[in-house]
Design a protein around this motif. Structure first.
Motif, PDB file in Angstrom:
ATOM      1  N   GLY A   1      28.158  37.973  37.894  1.00  0.00           N
ATOM      2  CA  GLY A   1      28.749  36.632  38.229  1.00  0.00           C
ATOM      3  C   GLY A   1      30.204  36.354  37.905  1.00  0.00           C
ATOM      4  O   GLY A   1      30.565  35.173  38.104  1.00  0.00           O
ATOM      5  N   ILE A   2      30.810  37.086  37.507  1.00  0.00           N
ATOM      6  CA  ILE A   2      32.350  36.921  37.382  1.00  0.00           C
ATOM      7  C   ILE A   2      32.916  37.255  38.626  1.00  0.00           C
ATOM      8  O   ILE A   2      33.455  38.068  39.092  1.00  0.00           O
ATOM      9  CB  ILE A   2      33.177  37.921  36.138  1.00  0.00           C
ATOM     10  CG1 ILE A   2      32.191  37.604  35.128  1.00  0.00           C
ATOM     11  CG2 ILE A   2      34.433  37.458  35.958  1.00  0.00           C
ATOM     12  CD1 ILE A   2      32.431  38.776  33.939  1.00  0.00           C
ATOM     13  N   ALA A   3      32.798  36.287  39.767  1.00  0.00           N
ATOM     14  CA  ALA A   3      33.079  36.436  41.008  1.00  0.00           C
ATOM     15  C   ALA A   3      34.628  36.153  41.382  1.00  0.00           C
ATOM     16  O   ALA A   3      35.029  36.810  42.449  1.00  0.00           O
ATOM     17  CB  ALA A   3      32.269  35.431  41.793  1.00  0.00           C
ATOM     18  N   ILE A   4      35.501  35.503  40.539  1.00  0.00           N
ATOM     19  CA  ILE A   4      36.940  35.520  40.912  1.00  0.00           C
ATOM     20  C   ILE A   4      37.684  36.076  39.680  1.00  0.00           C
ATOM     21  O   ILE A   4      37.603  36.023  38.637  1.00  0.00           O
ATOM     22  CB  ILE A   4      37.296  33.948  40.704  1.00  0.00           C
ATOM     23  CG1 ILE A   4      36.374  33.201  41.786  1.00  0.00           C
ATOM     24  CG2 ILE A   4      38.603  33.787  40.868  1.00  0.00           C
ATOM     25  CD1 ILE A   4      36.746  31.704  41.682  1.00  0.00           C
ATOM     26  N   LEU A   5      38.263  37.300  39.960  1.00  0.00           N
ATOM     27  CA  LEU A   5      39.029  38.226  39.222  1.00  0.00           C
ATOM     28  C   LEU A   5      40.658  37.633  39.386  1.00  0.00           C
ATOM     29  O   LEU A   5      41.089  38.256  40.256  1.00  0.00           O
ATOM     30  CB  LEU A   5      38.744  39.656  39.382  1.00  0.00           C
ATOM     31  CG  LEU A   5      37.297  40.121  39.501  1.00  0.00           C
ATOM     32  CD1 LEU A   5      37.254  41.436  40.171  1.00  0.00           C
ATOM     33  CD2 LEU A   5      36.641  39.801  38.261  1.00  0.00           C
ATOM     34  N   LYS A   6      40.897  37.450  38.218  1.00  0.00           N
ATOM     35  CA  LYS A   6      42.482  37.138  38.044  1.00  0.00           C
ATOM     36  C   LYS A   6      43.223  38.378  37.726  1.00  0.00           C
ATOM     37  O   LYS A   6      42.803  38.957  36.591  1.00  0.00           O
ATOM     38  CB  LYS A   6      42.682  36.049  37.174  1.00  0.00           C
ATOM     39  CG  LYS A   6      42.015  34.562  37.295  1.00  0.00           C
ATOM     40  CD  LYS A   6      42.567  34.113  38.757  1.00  0.00           C
ATOM     41  CE  LYS A   6      43.702  33.153  38.594  1.00  0.00           C
ATOM     42  NZ  LYS A   6      43.605  32.247  37.495  1.00  0.00           N
ATOM     43  N   VAL A   7      44.285  38.592  38.289  1.00  0.00           N
ATOM     44  CA  VAL A   7      45.380  39.839  38.128  1.00  0.00           C
ATOM     45  C   VAL A   7      46.770  39.378  38.481  1.00  0.00           C
ATOM     46  O   VAL A   7      46.808  38.800  39.341  1.00  0.00           O
ATOM     47  CB  VAL A   7      44.764  41.100  38.837  1.00  0.00           C
ATOM     48  CG1 VAL A   7      44.791  40.886  40.437  1.00  0.00           C
ATOM     49  CG2 VAL A   7      45.550  42.162  38.586  1.00  0.00           C
ATOM     50  N   GLY A   8      47.523  39.801  37.437  1.00  0.00           N
ATOM     51  CA  GLY A   8      48.859  39.506  37.655  1.00  0.00           C
ATOM     52  C   GLY A   8      49.808  40.473  37.245  1.00  0.00           C
ATOM     53  O   GLY A   8      50.532  41.495  38.056  1.00  0.00           O
TER      54      GLY A   8
END
Length: 444
Positions: free
Chosen positions: A288-295
């Motif tokens: 359910g962690i459908a949005i994965l932020k990466v930078g």
């Protein structure tokens, strides 16, 4: 972009049992954004590109860009490589008083209102409202209540909704923004404490956050906006620091993941997912962690690529005194050493350890120095030198073996820009695998 926000379509898929997600590239680096778009062209995917409040704001942020500047910057890159503008989702990350948290509430919130207004006017349609931090006149020794966080968040959302109405008046096709909320928000850029224990968000805290924000939204007549709250930021147990990576533990997040099933229109947004394995990333999306932020992981890959190219340059021009070498690695470290403000709170220890961290830390604080004119000149010179020759395959195999194999299989051009962007794509591929519901098994 169609009238129904693509992220709402994504939520619908998640709730219908299709484990699909999207990764968010949080970067203002031209090479990173270009790599993100070039990779998305292959599978005709949307790209989600986000700017953070301290990076891009009404005063220019540390990039010198206001929201409209960042939008134009992204669109210019898209036009350069023929990426369709309608496939770009622009996001505003940590929008709120983060940058002005040491100021009194009335000043910090006033600046936050202008910040969120400018993001909406500029066409950003994914708005992460972050009011989780203490402000200058809050009790520093008291825990900030969820109700205060939610109240401030609702005030900002109301300004965003008003800004959208103004925007729609002269742009009838403008897409209505969706919102991400949450009171348990990780520090942007990774942890500063290597020994920090990462606690998965408690179900009770998650439920309290939902309830508090819903009440605050209704108090400010934001029921239609509440229908566009698509995600809550939680701590699923992932984080990274200078030398550490806290891996996702599916079992440890199981209770939190199960609690999400009670909320039909909401998914989780995961911050600080950098450096997670492909397997962990995929499990996160499935949970359910459908949005994965990466930078930082993307600029970390870029830095690795630049170091590899710098080594190739040194080998090729070592005995060519007529060629001015970029000395990129030395220039970058020299600029960082002379201007420590962007890494001094992250890197600790003796001088040797700090010098190592400036180059190789997972926190990747060197990304703040890529826009510095001296560093930028060095990168440009590095590219110019390597474009003046045909880089030997043996050197590429030595320093960039994955790219070597792609060149041999006619999948990649033998240019320094192609090599650099493809190194970034190596990291992007982990996210593509994770967010695609039909992904085949990937070697870890």
């Amino acid at each position: 972009m169609n009238s129904n926000h693509p992220l709402k379509d994504l939520v619908d898929k998640q709730k219908n049992g299709i484990p699909e997600g999207i990764y968010s590239a949080c970067s203002a680096n031209e090479y990173v954004i270009e790599a993100v778009m070039e990779r998305a062209l292959i599978d005709k995917m949307y790209v989600l590109i986000e700017a953070t409040a301290n990076q891009v704001n009404q005063f220019g942020g540390y990039t010198g860009m206001k929201p409209t500047d960042f939008r134009d910057f992204v669109y210019l890159i898209a036009k350069k490589i023929n990426f369709p503008l309608e496939k770009i989702i622009l996001g505003g990350d940590h929008l709120g008083p983060l940058t002005w948290k040491h100021e009194p509430e009335y000043l910090a919130m006033d600046k936050s209102l202008e910040l969120i207004k400018q993001y909406v006017f500029a066409g950003f349609t994914k708005i992460h409202i972050d009011t989780s931090m203490h402000l200058g006149d809050d009790c520093a020794d008291c825990q900030l209540s969820t109700s205060i966080i939610a109240e401030r968040g609702a005030i900002l959302c109301k300004k965003a909704e008003e800004a959208f109405i103004e925007l729609r008046a002269f742009n009838p096709t403008a897409v209505r923004p969706v919102y991400i909320v949450g009171s348990e928000v990780p520090i942007p850029g990774g942890s500063q404490d290597e020994d920090e224990r990462i606690q998965v968000t408690k179900v009770s805290d998650f439920v309290n956050t939902i309830d508090a924000f819903k009440q605050a939204f209704l108090k400010y007549d934001l029921s239609s906006a509440w229908d566009n709250v698509i995600a809550v930021v939680v701590q699923p147990g992932v984080e990274f620091g200078d030398e550490t990576i806290h891996e996702y533990n599916r079992e440890g997040a199981k209770e939190l993941s199960n609690a999400l099933k009670k909320y039909p229109g909401i998914v989780f947004e995961g911050h600080s997912t950098d450096y997670q394995t492909p397997k962990c990333l995929k499990e996160m999306v499935e949970d359910g962690i459908a949005i994965l932020k990466v930078g930082p992981a993307l600029t970390f890959a870029m830095r690795e690529g630049l170091f590899a190219l710098s080594n190739m340059e040194a080998e090729l021009f070592r005995f060519s005194p007529e060629v001015e070498q970029s000395n990129f690695m030395e220039v970058l470290d020299s600029v960082m050493a002379r201007n420590p403000q962007n890494w001094i709170n992250h890197y600790h220890g003796n001088p040797a350890k700090i010098r190592y961290a400036r180059k190789y830390s997972f926190s990747d604080r060197c990304r703040y120095y890529f826009p510095v004119s001296e560093v930028k000149f060095s990168i440009d010179l590095l590219m110019k030198n390597l474009k003046s020759v045909e880089i030997p395959l043996a050197l590429i195999n030595q320093f960039m073996p994955i790219q070597y194999n792609k060149i041999r299989n006619n999948m990649l051009k033998r240019t320094p820009e192609s090599l650099l962007k493809d190194r970034i794509i190596n990291s992007i591929d982990d996210y593509i695998y994770a967010v695609s519901a039909t992904s085949v098994e990937k070697k870890q």
